[in-house]
Design an enzyme around this catalytic site. Sequence first.
Site, PDB file in Angstrom:
ATOM      1  N   HIS A 193      -6.873  -5.753  -0.627  1.00  0.00           N
ATOM      2  CA  HIS A 193      -5.877  -4.619  -0.835  1.00  0.00           C
ATOM      3  C   HIS A 193      -4.380  -5.305  -0.583  1.00  0.00           C
ATOM      4  O   HIS A 193      -4.301  -5.742  -1.885  1.00  0.00           O
ATOM      5  CB  HIS A 193      -6.725  -3.716  -0.020  1.00  0.00           C
ATOM      6  CG  HIS A 193      -5.249  -2.085   0.065  1.00  0.00           C
ATOM      7  ND1 HIS A 193      -4.897  -2.042  -1.571  1.00  0.00           N
ATOM      8  CD2 HIS A 193      -4.362  -1.610   0.952  1.00  0.00           C
ATOM      9  CE1 HIS A 193      -4.409  -0.826  -1.171  1.00  0.00           C
ATOM     10  NE2 HIS A 193      -4.259  -1.123  -0.239  1.00  0.00           N
ATOM     11  N   SER A 199       0.935  -1.081  -0.375  1.00  0.00           N
ATOM     12  CA  SER A 199      -0.037  -0.428  -0.329  1.00  0.00           C
ATOM     13  C   SER A 199       1.071   1.028   0.004  1.00  0.00           C
ATOM     14  O   SER A 199       1.952   1.417  -0.839  1.00  0.00           O
ATOM     15  CB  SER A 199      -0.856  -0.062   0.915  1.00  0.00           C
ATOM     16  OG  SER A 199      -1.947   0.956   0.640  1.00  0.00           O
ATOM     17  N   ASP A 209      -8.333  -3.434  -6.816  1.00  0.00           N
ATOM     18  CA  ASP A 209      -8.076  -3.204  -5.715  1.00  0.00           C
ATOM     19  C   ASP A 209      -8.832  -2.212  -4.417  1.00  0.00           C
ATOM     20  O   ASP A 209      -9.968  -1.651  -5.485  1.00  0.00           O
ATOM     21  CB  ASP A 209      -7.114  -2.814  -5.736  1.00  0.00           C
ATOM     22  CG  ASP A 209      -5.581  -1.810  -4.176  1.00  0.00           C
ATOM     23  OD1 ASP A 209      -5.238  -2.354  -4.086  1.00  0.00           O
ATOM     24  OD2 ASP A 209      -6.610  -0.868  -4.134  1.00  0.00           O
TER      25      ASP A 209
END
Length: 386
Positions: free
Chosen positions: A332, A178, A274
């Site tokens: 994610h 991330s 995502d």
Amino acid sequence: MMATITLLLGFIILTTPLHIEAQTPDATNNVSLSWVQNATAKGAVCLDGSPSAYYFDQGQGEGANNWIVYLQGGGWCVNQTDCLIRTTYSQGSSKHMKQSMEFVDFLSNNFTENPEFYNWNRVYVPYCDGSSFTGDIEAPDTVTNVTYRGARIFKATMDDLLSKGMNCAQNALLMGSSAGGLATMVHCDRFRDLLPLFARVKCLPIAGYFVHEENILGSKQFEPTFDALIDLHGSAAMLPPLCTSIMRPSLCLFPQYLLLFVKTPVFIAMSAFDQIQIRLNLFREDEVCLVSQNCTDDRKEAMQELRWDVLAALPKALPLFRGMWITSCIAHDLPYFSTLKIIGNKTFAEVFHDWYYDCDYLQVIDTSMEPRNCSAYGINPQALKY
Ligand SMILES: *[C@@H]1O[C@H](CO)[C@@H](O)[C@H](O)[C@H]1NC(C)=O
Ligand SMILES: *[C@@H]1O[C@H](CO)[C@@H](O)[C@H](O)[C@H]1NC(C)=O
Ligand SMILES: *[C@@H]1O[C@H](CO)[C@@H](O)[C@H](O)[C@H]1NC(C)=O
Ligand SMILES: *[C@@H]1O[C@H](CO)[C@@H](O)[C@H](O)[C@H]1NC(C)=O
Ligand SMILES: *[C@@H]1O[C@H](CO)[C@@H](O)[C@H](O)[C@H]1NC(C)=O
């Protein structure tokens, strides 16, 4: 740079779900927090001014000269108030970081669980600057007393690790997820340049390839506020100068432009669905229905269009230079060791292994145009706070 992209299409599942046994307490890999050497003197401090820190477990045997450095993620703080709030928890202050953490998945020291890196030097760098390790402003904020110093945290942490033996690394991997995946791309060449010329050094950003879309209807992503964000943290100096000389710094933060200026091999792992990408480019409601798998057809269609845009924005470069593993799983962050096999008989860990060791260079893209729930393979849709 066209026509060199190798898209290995097709989707075959050839595996049974992994059976995970509960660990006995004495078999855990409990690693304690260390302070970054001279952090305060170097100004390498969290948003609240506390010294930066990291978790480090030393390599053993054949892994003694191999290093894996993981950068934690957790979004950016986007304004003075937002950054001030972070000083009250671990993502803005080392005072709130846990004294020890359990190393699991690719950080575990257990060969059975982590055959890839179990005996490497393994480092987990917690995220406490709110800017993907890019910020660098000398004076604390006059209103909130917050310090913006992500870039110095990265530098001082690397100096410390170099003094602990990383200067002799033979194999090294910078990775992150991330916002930490974005940091991995921003710092990839810098990391490479710190290490011996003949070391094998590559980068693995997971779920950090945030796509910039100029034209999509409903896109909230590219606004002048992105430039303000770069200014808030003082991040521009960490971006490739050649890039910032020809486009706005906020654009150079987007991997599709940033990676044009990164010379070190990078492997991109992410989901084409995502959750955060969907939230940023479409709407928060889309992420919610995606996770609960009850989206209406027109919202699904919007996400499928976004998937095409994501695929179109991936680097068009040689697979040895830019490896890829793009799933259609709803997720994610992605675990390193999942049992999902997108093509042939290989998991993400196996595809990445072959790419890292220069055995086989793949750009693997899941052909499923439907977002899929991959919980059975260890890839879970996540309930995300930020
Ligand atoms: C390593 O992990 C395996 C699988 O989780 C477990 O059965 C074993 O007890 C662990 N070994 C050690 C030494 O912790
Ligand atoms: C981990 O180690 C610390 C001391 O280094 C100890 O206080 C803590 O209880 C340990 N945690 C576990 C789960 O073993
Ligand atoms: C501002 O933060 C620094 C730590 O960076 C601290 O030493 C100082 O006391 C703070 N000042 C105020 C007015 O809170
Ligand atoms: C700061 O950002 C937060 C989080 O996005 C937002 O809720 C808040 O309204 C913003 N505050 C200001 C003053 O812009
Ligand atoms: C920290 O500072 C001491 C004293 O100045 C110096 O000897 C040491 O090399 C520094 N360590 C790092 C990693 O910068």
